[in-house]
Design a protein around this motif. Structure first.
Motif, short mmCIF file in Angstrom:
data_model
loop_
_atom_site.label_atom_id
_atom_site.label_comp_id
_atom_site.label_asym_id
_atom_site.label_seq_id
_atom_site.Cartn_x
_atom_site.Cartn_y
_atom_site.Cartn_z
N ILE A 248 46.90 93.51 -5.29
CA ILE A 248 47.02 93.99 -3.96
C ILE A 248 46.91 92.94 -2.87
N ALA B 119 45.45 101.93 -0.98
CA ALA B 119 45.96 100.63 -1.63
C ALA B 119 44.78 99.94 -2.12
N ALA C 133 56.30 89.97 -1.30
CA ALA C 133 55.44 90.96 -1.18
C ALA C 133 56.29 92.04 -2.09
N ILE D 183 50.81 100.32 0.19
CA ILE D 183 51.82 99.32 0.69
C ILE D 183 52.94 99.74 1.51
N SER E 75 43.79 90.52 3.00
CA SER E 75 44.24 90.24 1.54
C SER E 75 43.74 88.95 1.14
N LYS F 110 50.46 101.91 -4.67
CA LYS F 110 51.77 101.04 -3.76
C LYS F 110 52.10 101.92 -2.86
N LEU G 86 53.86 98.85 5.12
CA LEU G 86 55.49 98.40 5.58
C LEU G 86 55.96 99.28 6.51
N ILE H 252 50.16 90.79 -2.61
CA ILE H 252 50.96 91.64 -2.10
C ILE H 252 50.71 91.45 -0.68
N GLY H 253 49.50 91.87 -0.09
CA GLY H 253 49.08 91.80 1.27
C GLY H 253 49.46 90.53 1.85
N ILE I 74 52.78 90.20 2.75
CA ILE I 74 53.19 90.98 3.86
C ILE I 74 52.83 90.08 5.25
N THR J 66 55.35 93.76 -5.85
CA THR J 66 54.87 95.29 -6.04
C THR J 66 55.74 95.79 -7.14
#
Lengths: 304, 673
Positions: free
Chosen positions: B308, B221, B337, B254, B279, B251, B258, B311-312, B315, B341
């Motif tokens: 990223i 990622a 998140a 990611i 992140s 992704k 997940l 997004i992290g 998460i 993405t």
């Protein structure tokens, strides 16, 4: 009822800059122009033609309109005591900050559009100062969200009440932070001197050098509206929830006038800081916000 | 015939067709293959999102065991977003590669690896057998490597590609370690055994297992300590590959994280903190380094690292919400998140496509040499502007919606959670705000210096890009606008995906409902904003219609801009910022020495470099090289020595077992005495 806030803020913007200029004149021993003189200037600008630079593109044509529209939407979010604004939802102060950032984005690229080094310099400074001033606002709102347990402007101000000494201290610090944010956003002293047109001192003034006519009128009025908007934010601290309109409106107007006089006072008696030190100065606002956060934690009894 | 075999067959048939046809037709076959595969996988995904499960099983012998292919809601979401970007990628790629002629072999290889990569990604999202997963992951890594090194005659490209390959294999190594660990304790290769295994083992061991998988996926990622391949791979690849890589391939990391979160049973609070801290550092570091770059694609690559990171953060917040039993926080975190993405794949691919168009028009990627392009390519500039607004997270576009969800989660977390998490959450809030501000600084610079003002270097003749090149960009831009104005549709679409994560915990119908109402209000406010902009602009045009409008040179307070070299450069735009963060950066400067009293011309060059990479990658590499260099005498180039090595090896391989037998025989002899 959200329209009332909107109308009040627009009304306050009509005389705000006039009072600032009048205060500065009185403190320097002159009589000064009338309170509505800036509005007369803007009205004159609205009726004029314009000169556009041949280096610019369609960005330069649309940017002032977008800037003005972003300030209008931001005003629609500000509550009036316990009355929500036209737009109100949980987390709306995030939307408030980001819609103002849209306006800033467009004013920065419209300055870069002219291809002049002078205006590029202003754009660079504006981008940096707004970057540094943002965290102060968010941590401030985060502290208030923590204090009141709500996350929208209207709910926060609706349930804010001052009881203990710490809460008064927090309220004073918060008003201080918002005042300084207003000064930074509008590029007034001590960050920048709007009266001198020297390379040393210009941030916002230099970005609008090539705008003329209707566009310049829009930009100047947007600046007035932003002042009135921050004044409305501060007045929300003083409007106790549930009071009648014939109490709230005079308090609102009094706070706006007082805010304008304070700004005039600051501008008359403080010199501008060295441009190199501005970033550090702006960033220290964040530490004041962190102080407020600490104060809120104390108030909630989470740290003894 | 099962669908998976069908997709595989299509890939094989069309790869054959691509190799066999004329150079001009190869792109069309690749496009058809991608469209068919996207159609099939989208059909599967939509069925899954509506609640009908998709499952197929293959029995493949004693090594793999049973390979189950199952698509759940998470796979469905990723398949949908991947297909969109792969379609725009191949549409743009066909136009982009038209500029390269007379290289049939390389173009066949490129298109074939594109189709195979698409297939591999569909496989990664659906395969449930760990060993098969690793095999398909390897196929994906190799095909993306082949896509990157399209211009292999340039040394830079080849070196960046090999860097990417090596780091991809380090990632696979960590994943393999995790898979082997689980398999050796449970004997099965299905993903579900991870859940059983981590439920019965000590939590610290599960945490270490999680760290292994996390590092493997984090390298893919591009999270902070493992990001060093990104800024090399993205500029080296052709523009459509950069867009697809940044939009979709990273992704996959990611997705992996997940998926592991769904399977592993560890303390969610600890995992949430780890992911959140990494992140936050990725986000801030990525955007800080992006600001000082002057190669457009490298700038965009560092922005991928930043996104990223965002997004992290989503998460991590979701995990914290699960661990602290806060349904609103978990919903907002995961929804933010997942939506980010999708958003990032849209606006980043659009940015890379426009960068590719600019490169093909001006033949330079250096921002400092560009300028004034908006006059020659107004539509392309408008698309870049839209993507720049979206990536800064500004309303009324889609970036704001996902960042708003994460802010929403942060504020709710600050309000509702115990004190221990408040400090971390306030730091995360501070970082997210700073990231937004720095992104604004960076993209006003990028857009302003590339497109606005006057040209800083003479250009060849430039014209606006044609419709086939603009079409994929319009597709991405329209989706960006749609998500920004009608976000509630997309939140509703990803609710089943988020439910996967929160289904073990308390009911999330309530936070979903209130969040949906808030998002709808944001969409309406965004529409109102656009309407007010239009109204103000129309009023302005009406009022000034009768007034005199003149055109003249830039006034600039009486300092006329005598030439384009007097404009602000990108370096000067970010100079104050760079001075502020100087301790964290590393700028390599080289200057010509000025000697005489009346010097001639001189030069000064600055290249931004990554301090972290210098410390943690270059230094150890130098050490390893020095150590291995001590054995250089073994490779002295004379064939006699090499023959000697061969003979010695044969002798050793034959005689050592004989010697061992002799020693054992002697030992037995002495024992009997």
């Amino acid at each position: 009822m959200g329209v009332l806030n909107f109308i009040l803020i627009v009304a306050a913007s009509l005389f705000f800059t006039g009072i600032v200029i009048r205060t500065k004149s009185i403190f320097s021993g002159r009589h000064g122009p009338g309170i509505f003189q800036p509005m007369k200037d803007i009205w004159k600008l609205f009726r004029k033609g314009a000169v556009y630079s041949d280096t610019t593109s369609y960005i330069f044509q649309v940017a002032p309109s977008i800037y003005f529209a972003s300030v209008l939407i931001a005003i629609a979010i500000i509550p009036f005591g316990s009355q929500p604004g036209l737009i109100s939802f949980r987390g709306d102060f995030v939307f408030f900050a980001y819609i103002l950032a849209v306006g800033k984005f467009f004013s920065i690229i419209s300055a870069l559009d002219t291809g002049s080094s002078f205006e590029g310099m202003g754009a660079s400074r504006e981008a940096l100062y707004s970057l540094l001033a943002e965290p102060a606002f968010f941590i401030l709102m985060g502290s208030f969200a923590l204090l009141t347990g709500n996350t929208s402007f209207q709910e926060i101000f609706g349930s804010l009440h001052f009881g203990s000494y710490i809460s008064y201290a927090v309220g004073v610090l918060a008003a201080f932070v918002i005042t300084l944010i207003a000064l930074i956003e509008n590029s007034r002293m001590p960050i920048d001197d709007p009266k001198t047109h020297l390379e040393l001192t210009m941030v916002h003034e230099v970005m609008i050098l090539d705008n003329s006519g209707f566009d310049l009128g829009l930009i100047l009025q947007a600046s007035n509206l932003k002042f009135a908007m921050y004044g409305a934010l501060i007045s929300n601290f003083f409007l106790t929830p549930g009071s009648e309109l014939y109490f709230s409106i005079p308090i609102f107007i009094a706070v706006q006038i007082l805010f304008a006089i304070v700004i005039g006072f600051i501008e008359s008696f403080m010199a501008r800081f060295r441009m190199n030190h501005n970033p550090q100065y702006i960033f220290t606002l964040t530490s004041v916000s962190l102080l407020i956060f600490l104060g809120v934690l104390l108030m909630l009894g989470k740290i003894v | 015939m099962s669908l998976s075999i069908g997709i595989l067959l299509i890939v094989l048939i069309f790869s054959f067709l691509i190799v066999m046809t004329k150079e001009r037709r190869k792109g069309d076959f690749a496009l058809i293959a991608v469209l068919i595969n996207s159609g099939l996988s989208t059909w599967i995904a939509i069925q899954v999102l509506q609640g009908m499960p998709f499952e197929e099983r293959f029995y493949s012998g004693s090594v793999f065991g049973e390979i189950a292919i199952r698509a759940d809601a998470l796979s469905a979401w990723f398949i949908l977003l991947m297909n969109f970007t792969m379609i725009t990628g191949i549409l743009y790629g066909r136009q982009y590669l038209k500029a390269y002629e007379n290289r049939p072999a390389e173009i066949s290889m490129h298109y074939t690896s594109y189709v195979v990569n698409h297939f591999a990604m569909i496989g990664i999202f659906c395969v449930q057998n760990m060993l098969a997963f690793l095999c398909i992951w390897e196929i994906m890594a190799l095909s993306s490597f082949l896509m990157i090194i399209f211009e292999r005659e340039k040394m830079e490209v080849l070196r960046s590609g090999i860097n990417y390959l090596i780091q991809a294999h380090i990632s696979i190594m960590f994943l393999t370690l995790g898979v082997i660990w689980v398999n050796s304790h449970t004997g099965s290769f299905d993903f579900r055994v991870i859940t059983d295994y981590t439920s019965r083992v000590h939590p610290a061991l599960s945490l270490v297992l999680f760290i292994f998988f996390f590092i493997g996926f984090a390298i893919k990622a591009g999270f902070f300590p493992f990001h060093t391949w990104l800024p090399y791979a993205h500029p080296a690849a052709p523009a459509h590959v950069s867009g697809v890589m940044s939009g979709v391939i990273i992704k996959l990391g990611i997705f992996g994280i997940l998926k592991i979160l769904l399977l592993i049973r560890v303390n969610y609070v600890v995992m949430g903190y780890i992911i959140l801290i990494i992140s936050v550092i990725s986000g801030v570091y990525g955007v800080m380094l992006a600001i000082i770059q002057h190669n457009v694609k490298k700038l965009l690559a560092y922005h991928s690292i930043e996104n990223i990171g965002i997004i992290g953060m989503g998460i991590g917040l979701g995990c914290l919400g699960l661990g602290l039993d806060n349904p609103y926080l978990s919903f907002a975190g995961f929804a933010g998140a997942l939506l980010h993405t999708l958003n990032h794949s849209l606006f980043k691919s659009l940015l890379f496509y426009v960068a590719g168009t600019v490169y093909q028009a001006t033949h330079t990627l250096d921002i400092e040499k560009l300028g004034g392009l908006i006059k020659k390519m107004p539509r392309t500039a408008g698309l870049f502007l839209m993507a720049a607004l979206a990536i800064c997270g500004l309303p009324p576009l889609n970036g704001f919606i996902s960042e708003f969800l994460i802010y929403s989660g942060l504020f709710n977390g600050i309000v509702a959670n115990p004190l221990s998490s408040t400090i971390v959450l306030v730091s995360a809030l501070f970082s997210l705000v700073i990231i937004g501000g720095m992104a604004l600084l960076c993209f006003t610079k990028a857009f302003g210096i590339i497109f606005l003002g006057k040209e800083r270097h003479p250009y060849p003749a430039i014209s606006e890009a044609g419709f086939p090149s603009l079409l994929p960009k319009y597709m991405a831009a329209s989706l960006i606008l749609t998500i920004g104005l009608l976000p509630q549709l997309f939140i509703r679409l990803l609710t089943p995906v988020v439910m996967l994560f929160t289904s073990g915990k308390a009911l999330i119908a309530i936070p979903a409902g209130s969040l949906l109402a808030t998002i709808r209000t944001i969409g309406l406010s965004a529409i109102a904003f656009i309407i007010i902009c239009a109204v103000v602009y129309i009023i302005k045009r009406k009022v000034t219609a009768t007034k005199k409008i003149a055109v003249s040179a830039t006034w600039s307070c009486g300092y006329p801009a005598v030439g384009p070299h007097l404009q602000y450069t990108a370096n000067s735009f970010v100079r104050s910022f760079r001075k502020l963060v100087r301790p964290l950066l590393m700028m390599n400067k080289s200057e010509g020495v000025i000697e005489e009293v009346f010097p001639g011309s001189s030069h000064s060059e600055t290249h931004p470099y990554d301090r972290f990479e210098a410390m943690f990658i270059d230094k150890p590499l130098k050490f390893v090289k020095r150590f291995i260099g001590k054995f250089e005498f073994l490779q002295n180039g004379s064939e006699q020595f090499y023959i000697l090595y061969g003979v010695a090896f044969i002798i050793i391989v034959i005689t050592i077992p004989i010697l061992i037998n002799v020693v054992v025989y002697l030992m037995n002899l002495f024992k009997q005495v």
